[in-house]
Scaffold this motif. Structure first.
Motif: not given
Length: 191
Positions: A42-43, A64-65, A72-75, A88-90
């Motif tokens: 979130n930061k 995406r923060l 939270g997801v990431g690649l 991004f979706f949410e």
């Protein structure tokens, strides 16, 4: 076509120790793409720390923060992927289109909701993304669903099956008794 080496990890929150562990796994397994769920970033400083640990010049990062320390997801992927677009979706979906080794791909990391009524909405959102237009799709992440062979399937299992059939998805074969993405007692699943 050359193989693309992928991995997936449910972080259940990210700290510096996990960041180093994830980098170690990425390099030891010689991964091309790593799907991360429940990052809880979130930061921007948290994401910058991850980039610093991995090395900004060697890898690309799509995250995406979150507004709070949930989801939270990431690649993370090697920078030899030419990104054409990303979405991004949410805090539950991140994806990108790429041309890789002369083939066009959609790469998508998902973190599905836990509750059945939310999953149904989530799956409908996936259908709205018109994913069937892609010839090559790689979807990884946390589906929050155990696919079973039982006759009396839960409604969310039926919806996931419909998505799998529509997109002609295939689950990665796993012939070992380890490396499942979800384990609970004697129950396990690759998705």
């Amino acid at each position: 076509m050359e193989k693309i080496r992928i991995g997936s990890f449910n972080c259940n929150g990210m700290n510096e120790k996990k960041m180093y562990c994830i980098k170690d796994i990425f390099e030891k397994k010689k991964l091309d793409i790593l799907f991360l769920q429940e990052t809880h970033f979130n930061k921007n400083e948290e994401l910058e720390k991850l980039k610093e640990i991995f090395g900004v010049n060697k890898y690309e990062f799509l995250f995406r923060l979150s507004e709070n320390k949930t989801k939270g997801v990431g690649l993370i992927f090697k920078n030899n992927f030419l990104i054409e677009s990303f979405k991004f979706f949410e805090n539950r979906i991140v994806c990108f289109e790429t041309n890789f080794r002369k083939d066009k791909f959609l790469v998508m990391c998902i973190y599905a909701p836990n509750f059945i009524n939310e999953q149904k909405i989530f799956i409908e959102e996936l259908f709205k993304m018109n994913l069937q237009k892609y010839k090559n799709i790689i979807i990884g992440g946390d589906f929050n669903c155990e696919m079973s062979d039982k006759e009396n399937k839960k409604i969310n299992e039926k919806e996931w099956e419909r998505l799998v059939k529509t997109l002609k998805l295939k689950e990665i074969e796993n012939n070992s008794n380890k490396n499942y993405t979800w384990l609970s007692g004697d129950r396990k699943s690759n998705i």
